[in-house]
Design a protein around this motif. Structure first.
Motif, PDB file in Angstrom:
ATOM      1  N   TYR A 204      12.533   9.347  22.277  1.00  0.00           N
ATOM      2  CA  TYR A 204      13.426   8.169  22.136  1.00  0.00           C
ATOM      3  C   TYR A 204      14.571   8.494  20.979  1.00  0.00           C
ATOM      4  CZ  TYR A 204       9.779   6.115  25.296  1.00  0.00           C
ATOM      5  OH  TYR A 204       8.929   5.557  26.265  1.00  0.00           O
ATOM      6  N   GLY A 205      13.737   9.029  19.949  1.00  0.00           N
ATOM      7  CA  GLY A 205      14.662   9.180  18.664  1.00  0.00           C
ATOM      8  C   GLY A 205      15.717  10.230  19.020  1.00  0.00           C
ATOM      9  N   ALA A 206      15.520  11.446  19.762  1.00  0.00           N
ATOM     10  CA  ALA A 206      16.292  12.274  20.024  1.00  0.00           C
ATOM     11  C   ALA A 206      17.498  11.764  21.070  1.00  0.00           C
ATOM     12  CB  ALA A 206      15.738  13.473  20.569  1.00  0.00           C
ATOM     13  N   LEU A 207      17.058  11.011  22.123  1.00  0.00           N
ATOM     14  CA  LEU A 207      18.075  10.375  22.833  1.00  0.00           C
ATOM     15  C   LEU A 207      19.190   9.572  22.198  1.00  0.00           C
ATOM     16  CD1 LEU A 207      15.709   9.668  25.856  1.00  0.00           C
ATOM     17  CD2 LEU A 207      17.675  11.364  25.903  1.00  0.00           C
ATOM     18  N   ILE A 208      18.472   8.668  21.474  1.00  0.00           N
ATOM     19  CA  ILE A 208      19.152   8.060  20.668  1.00  0.00           C
ATOM     20  C   ILE A 208      20.130   8.540  19.559  1.00  0.00           C
ATOM     21  CG2 ILE A 208      19.156   5.903  19.325  1.00  0.00           C
ATOM     22  CD1 ILE A 208      16.782   4.738  20.457  1.00  0.00           C
ATOM     23  N   PHE A 209      19.610   9.577  18.900  1.00  0.00           N
ATOM     24  CA  PHE A 209      20.158  10.151  17.808  1.00  0.00           C
ATOM     25  C   PHE A 209      21.361  10.864  18.591  1.00  0.00           C
ATOM     26  CE2 PHE A 209      20.997  13.910  15.114  1.00  0.00           C
ATOM     27  CZ  PHE A 209      20.855  13.412  13.831  1.00  0.00           C
ATOM     28  N   GLY A 210      21.280  11.625  19.674  1.00  0.00           N
ATOM     29  CA  GLY A 210      22.337  12.263  20.325  1.00  0.00           C
ATOM     30  C   GLY A 210      23.513  11.677  20.878  1.00  0.00           C
ATOM     31  N   ILE A 211      22.898  10.284  21.349  1.00  0.00           N
ATOM     32  CA  ILE A 211      24.003   9.541  21.749  1.00  0.00           C
ATOM     33  C   ILE A 211      24.954   8.937  20.537  1.00  0.00           C
ATOM     34  CG2 ILE A 211      24.697   7.199  22.554  1.00  0.00           C
ATOM     35  CD1 ILE A 211      22.134   7.391  24.357  1.00  0.00           C
ATOM     36  N   GLY A 212      24.478   8.811  19.288  1.00  0.00           N
ATOM     37  CA  GLY A 212      25.275   8.395  18.168  1.00  0.00           C
ATOM     38  C   GLY A 212      25.919   9.548  17.649  1.00  0.00           C
ATOM     39  N   VAL A 213      25.335  10.583  17.271  1.00  0.00           N
ATOM     40  CA  VAL A 213      25.978  11.753  16.937  1.00  0.00           C
ATOM     41  C   VAL A 213      27.231  12.018  17.925  1.00  0.00           C
ATOM     42  CG1 VAL A 213      26.067  14.128  16.176  1.00  0.00           C
ATOM     43  CG2 VAL A 213      24.336  12.473  15.458  1.00  0.00           C
ATOM     44  N   GLY A 214      26.950  12.169  19.167  1.00  0.00           N
ATOM     45  CA  GLY A 214      27.957  12.519  20.294  1.00  0.00           C
ATOM     46  C   GLY A 214      29.148  11.493  20.070  1.00  0.00           C
ATOM     47  N   ILE A 215      29.099  10.322  20.012  1.00  0.00           N
ATOM     48  CA  ILE A 215      30.128   9.422  19.693  1.00  0.00           C
ATOM     49  C   ILE A 215      30.923   9.638  18.577  1.00  0.00           C
ATOM     50  CG2 ILE A 215      30.624   6.857  19.093  1.00  0.00           C
ATOM     51  CD1 ILE A 215      28.065   6.145  20.761  1.00  0.00           C
TER      52      ILE A 215
ATOM     53  N   THR B 283      20.936  17.528  21.101  1.00  0.00           N
ATOM     54  CA  THR B 283      22.056  18.334  21.047  1.00  0.00           C
ATOM     55  C   THR B 283      22.646  18.482  22.623  1.00  0.00           C
ATOM     56  OG1 THR B 283      20.923  20.689  21.489  1.00  0.00           O
ATOM     57  CG2 THR B 283      21.893  20.094  19.231  1.00  0.00           C
ATOM     58  N   LYS B 284      21.847  18.389  23.687  1.00  0.00           N
ATOM     59  CA  LYS B 284      22.084  18.343  25.046  1.00  0.00           C
ATOM     60  C   LYS B 284      22.978  16.935  25.156  1.00  0.00           C
ATOM     61  CE  LYS B 284      20.302  22.159  26.727  1.00  0.00           C
ATOM     62  NZ  LYS B 284      21.027  23.127  27.171  1.00  0.00           N
ATOM     63  N   ILE B 285      22.302  16.140  24.304  1.00  0.00           N
ATOM     64  CA  ILE B 285      23.128  14.611  24.754  1.00  0.00           C
ATOM     65  C   ILE B 285      24.149  14.570  23.831  1.00  0.00           C
ATOM     66  CG2 ILE B 285      22.743  12.196  24.173  1.00  0.00           C
ATOM     67  CD1 ILE B 285      20.797  13.070  26.516  1.00  0.00           C
ATOM     68  N   ILE B 286      24.511  15.191  22.899  1.00  0.00           N
ATOM     69  CA  ILE B 286      25.616  14.932  21.856  1.00  0.00           C
ATOM     70  C   ILE B 286      26.821  15.639  22.877  1.00  0.00           C
ATOM     71  CG2 ILE B 286      26.690  16.231  19.993  1.00  0.00           C
ATOM     72  CD1 ILE B 286      23.913  16.168  18.530  1.00  0.00           C
ATOM     73  N   ASP B 287      26.462  16.896  23.254  1.00  0.00           N
ATOM     74  CA  ASP B 287      27.575  17.669  23.979  1.00  0.00           C
ATOM     75  C   ASP B 287      28.173  16.790  25.532  1.00  0.00           C
ATOM     76  OD1 ASP B 287      28.054  19.859  22.306  1.00  0.00           O
ATOM     77  OD2 ASP B 287      26.563  21.006  23.146  1.00  0.00           O
ATOM     78  N   TYR B 288      26.786  16.290  26.043  1.00  0.00           N
ATOM     79  CA  TYR B 288      27.220  15.421  27.199  1.00  0.00           C
ATOM     80  C   TYR B 288      28.275  14.258  26.850  1.00  0.00           C
ATOM     81  CZ  TYR B 288      27.128  12.349  30.987  1.00  0.00           C
ATOM     82  OH  TYR B 288      27.399  11.371  32.029  1.00  0.00           O
ATOM     83  N   VAL B 289      27.693  13.302  25.716  1.00  0.00           N
ATOM     84  CA  VAL B 289      28.577  12.321  25.298  1.00  0.00           C
ATOM     85  C   VAL B 289      29.987  12.572  24.855  1.00  0.00           C
ATOM     86  CG1 VAL B 289      28.573  10.249  23.626  1.00  0.00           C
ATOM     87  CG2 VAL B 289      26.521  10.894  24.696  1.00  0.00           C
ATOM     88  N   ARG B 290      29.913  13.805  23.924  1.00  0.00           N
ATOM     89  CA  ARG B 290      31.173  14.324  23.595  1.00  0.00           C
ATOM     90  C   ARG B 290      32.249  14.459  24.497  1.00  0.00           C
ATOM     91  NH1 ARG B 290      33.894  18.537  22.144  1.00  0.00           N
ATOM     92  NH2 ARG B 290      32.270  20.118  23.148  1.00  0.00           N
TER      93      ARG B 290
END
Length: 196
Positions: A105-116, A177-184
């Motif tokens: 859960y933390g990784a998903l939310i963290f990734g969305i935040g940093v991706g934004i 990092t997967k989420i970061i690159d997707y959101v970015r």
């Protein structure tokens, strides 16, 4: 105003992930925390001092390599994240779930935040700044660069302080990092499809 709102949301989500899901299990959120742990272990340098020195140095590097605007937005995002962590840490006394679920859960939310933050030209400080600089030089995705930087630091930390928590930290880094690159890149992929 639009940018301020999104950066505030991104920084808040990052702080939420750290305070609610990662820190209650003592899972490091990135490479700077790992370096601070190593400095404390080998040289008895207080964690806070290492965090301040590294972040200050990286902000100076951000001004030089990424421009004043990126550095100013990064300072803003670091402030929002810090306020969020301080506020939520006082409310959350115990882990929400077992460590595996909280790390996911933390990784998903963290990734969305940093991706934004990455999407709107800012960072959350720390190793994110190095990732953005290397991404600018190489044309590679900043999320995957961030994963390798943090993983190398966390590996050295694991060899020093023990592997169990660091294993969860690497899992967190991989998912985020997967989420970061997707959101970015999601916005640009959508636009690209419109022009095809």
């Amino acid at each position: 105003m639009h940018k301020v709102i999104w950066l505030t949301i991104g920084a808040f989500l990052q702080g939420l992930a750290m305070a609610v899901f990662l820190f209650p299990h003592a899972v490091p959120s990135g490479g700077v925390a790992g370096i601070a742990i190593l400095n404390d272990f080998f040289f008895q340098i207080p964690l806070v001092m290492t965090l301040w020195i590294i972040n200050f140095g990286l902000l100076l590097l951000a001004v030089k390599k990424l421009g004043k605007q990126t550095a100013l937005w990064t300072i803003y995002c670091v402030a929002i994240t810090s306020i969020t962590v301080d506020w939520l840490a006082s409310l959350i006394q115990n882990p929400v779930n077992n460590i595996l679920f909280d790390v996911i859960y933390g990784a998903l939310i963290f990734g969305i935040g940093v991706g934004i933050l990455f999407r709107y030209g800012a960072s959350s400080g720390g190793m994110d700044i190095l990732a953005l600089i290397f991404a600018k030089w190489t044309g590679k995705k900043p999320g995957i660069i961030l994963f390798w930087i943090n993983s190398i630091v966390l590996l050295f930390t694991a060899l020093t302080v023990g592997a169990s928590i660091i294993l969860f930290a690497v899992i967190c880094q991989w998912i985020s990092t997967k989420i970061i690159d997707y959101v970015r890149t999601a916005q640009f992929q959508k636009k690209a499809k419109q022009y095809m």
